[in-house]
Design a protein around this motif. Structure first.
Motif, mmCIF file in Angstrom:
data_model
loop_
_atom_site.group_PDB
_atom_site.id
_atom_site.type_symbol
_atom_site.label_atom_id
_atom_site.label_comp_id
_atom_site.label_asym_id
_atom_site.label_seq_id
_atom_site.Cartn_x
_atom_site.Cartn_y
_atom_site.Cartn_z
ATOM 1 N N ARG A 60 -71.889 56.618 37.143
ATOM 2 C CA ARG A 60 -71.451 57.922 37.412
ATOM 3 C C ARG A 60 -73.061 58.461 37.811
ATOM 4 O O ARG A 60 -73.177 59.405 38.691
ATOM 5 C CB ARG A 60 -71.526 58.526 36.049
ATOM 6 N N GLU A 62 -71.172 54.774 32.812
ATOM 7 C CA GLU A 62 -72.247 55.848 32.904
ATOM 8 C C GLU A 62 -73.329 55.360 34.041
ATOM 9 O O GLU A 62 -73.717 56.532 34.713
ATOM 10 C CB GLU A 62 -73.209 55.804 31.363
ATOM 11 N N TYR A 83 -64.142 64.715 29.228
ATOM 12 C CA TYR A 83 -65.108 65.771 29.269
ATOM 13 C C TYR A 83 -64.774 66.560 30.487
ATOM 14 O O TYR A 83 -64.955 67.958 30.563
ATOM 15 C CB TYR A 83 -66.573 65.355 29.408
ATOM 16 N N VAL A 90 -73.622 66.887 36.574
ATOM 17 C CA VAL A 90 -73.301 65.449 35.749
ATOM 18 C C VAL A 90 -72.815 66.088 34.402
ATOM 19 O O VAL A 90 -73.642 66.684 33.660
ATOM 20 C CB VAL A 90 -74.357 64.459 35.693
ATOM 21 N N VAL A 91 -71.741 65.880 33.924
ATOM 22 C CA VAL A 91 -71.253 66.429 32.681
ATOM 23 C C VAL A 91 -71.366 65.485 31.604
ATOM 24 O O VAL A 91 -70.988 64.267 31.634
ATOM 25 C CB VAL A 91 -69.831 66.953 32.921
ATOM 26 N N SER A 92 -71.797 65.741 30.722
ATOM 27 C CA SER A 92 -72.037 64.933 29.375
ATOM 28 C C SER A 92 -71.823 65.689 28.022
ATOM 29 O O SER A 92 -71.370 66.941 28.134
ATOM 30 C CB SER A 92 -73.703 64.544 29.259
ATOM 31 N N CYS A 112 -76.688 66.631 26.850
ATOM 32 C CA CYS A 112 -77.141 65.576 27.769
ATOM 33 C C CYS A 112 -78.269 65.092 27.710
ATOM 34 O O CYS A 112 -78.538 63.811 28.161
ATOM 35 C CB CYS A 112 -76.622 66.051 29.140
ATOM 36 N N GLY A 154 -68.014 63.209 35.892
ATOM 37 C CA GLY A 154 -68.309 63.128 34.348
ATOM 38 C C GLY A 154 -66.985 62.369 33.836
ATOM 39 O O GLY A 154 -65.971 61.843 34.556
#
Lengths: 238, 238
Positions: free
Chosen positions: B46, B43, B21, B62-64, B68, B17
């Protein structure tokens, strides 16, 4: 449901909500709490009762499905307080957001909400149908990804047909559409279809309808709206 | 963040991420996890990296921020997989929704989203400005409660002025507007204003702008959109 909302329910002196939702949060409840499960139609009464208990000095949790701030109970409680010339401070109010139907539905089919979107309720109980039709037309023309709430009830079956007709006037009949019923529940049912086939698809009052925009595509069992609108800007690698 | 999303992060072999975050979810991480914090602009890299690790057999989170699935990372991962002729099954994908900016903002000012609403991003990096303008006009005319994402950046300052001008063409200048910056964070800042005074108000890239509909009112420090549109249907006690 967020941990913050769970904590609020667990810490409240009294918990009020539609009986089905009270059942769903039963594991959070503890002995000694006042729990009032009321029938589905009595939203305003639930708000009034919550305020009454709050005026006695109790901390009251009003439980709503999805996000209480989106077509939910938060507005009813605040409307009711406003009518009573509330000073905005006593009783104190805190709103805890949650996952609303369009997000739950979207997450089960992929990522249809990656671009500008709107939510329209097809229920004309508290909104003139002309206002709803105007919004459907605007959403169709301006190419919003569109979530339809309350698409159909047992007595209200014409609205979804009219909505589809409006969209077909401005959008490609092959526009991807997702129908998600009871997302994340045991009886969850998901259908990927298209605008032209939507009328024949299973839609009831527990279904959320997600209509894609011009860029939206399906891939295997997934519905994906690209971040770049109609390919714009992607060449630059942004 | 929902408990389901927290569990997904805690159980993952690898967590990817934007570095800010990753810092915010640090308490969920555990020794032995691969943690890759990447800069804000990368982005697509990632998403590629997550798929690469997944192909090695790792479970990757996958951190958003926010949700997300709403202008977030879920779409980028799925777009990337789609490009690679993914069969929709391997690697498996699960999307965990979260609280998006419009909900966080709304909950801090009351209940502005009790009626049909839309989200429009003013960033024209990946969307032609004409498409954005068309949506602003549609939202203003059809009287959606409107959330503006990415209203302004250091180099992009004209878009919000144009958005306000479009709304003022079709809406009452006294329409309530809420500006919520960094909702729920230590530096949270909330301003209630009106459409006509919005241009003079503090708006930056971390601000979410919520514009009410014709029914929306403020009361003390609260912004409330009634459930009944312009009083419709309320007499019947529905």
């Amino acid at each position: 449901m967020t941990p913050a909302a769970q904590t609020a329910v667990a810490c409240a002196d009294a918990v009020i909500g539609y009986s089905l939702y009270i059942d769903l949060i039963a594991p959070l409840l503890r002995p000694g709490q006042i729990v009032e499960a009321l029938p589905i139609t009595q939203e305003r009464q639930r708000a009034e009762r919550a305020i009454e208990l709050a005026h006695w000095g109790l901390t009251v949790a009003v439980v709503s499905s999805g996000d209480c701030g989106i077509y939910g109970m938060a507005g009813l409680v605040l409307e009711e307080l406003q009518r009573m010339s509330w000073d905005g401070k006593t009783p104190g109010v805190q709103v805890f957001p949650g996952i609303t139907a369009l997000q739950a539905a979207a997450s089960r089919v992929g990522a249809p909400l990656m671009h500008d979107f709107c939510a329209i309720s097809l229920s004309d109980l508290l909104t003139p149908w002309e206002a709803i039709e105007k919004r459907l037309t605007a959403a169709a023309i301006a190419d919003f990804v569109t979530a339809l709430y309350n698409p159909r009830s047992q007595t209200r079956t014409q609205q979804i047909a009219t909505a589809i007709a409006i969209f077909l006037k401005y959008r490609d009949p092959n526009t991807p559409v997702a129908l998600v019923r009871s997302a994340y529940r045991q009886d969850e049912h998901i259908t990927l279809t298209t605008l032209s086939e939507l009328l024949a698809a299973p839609v009831d009052m527990l279904t959320t309808v997600l209509i894609g925009n011009q860029s939206t595509r399906t891939h295997a069992d997934w519905m994906i709206t690209p971040r770049g609108y109609l390919g714009f800007g992607e060449q630059s690698g942004a």
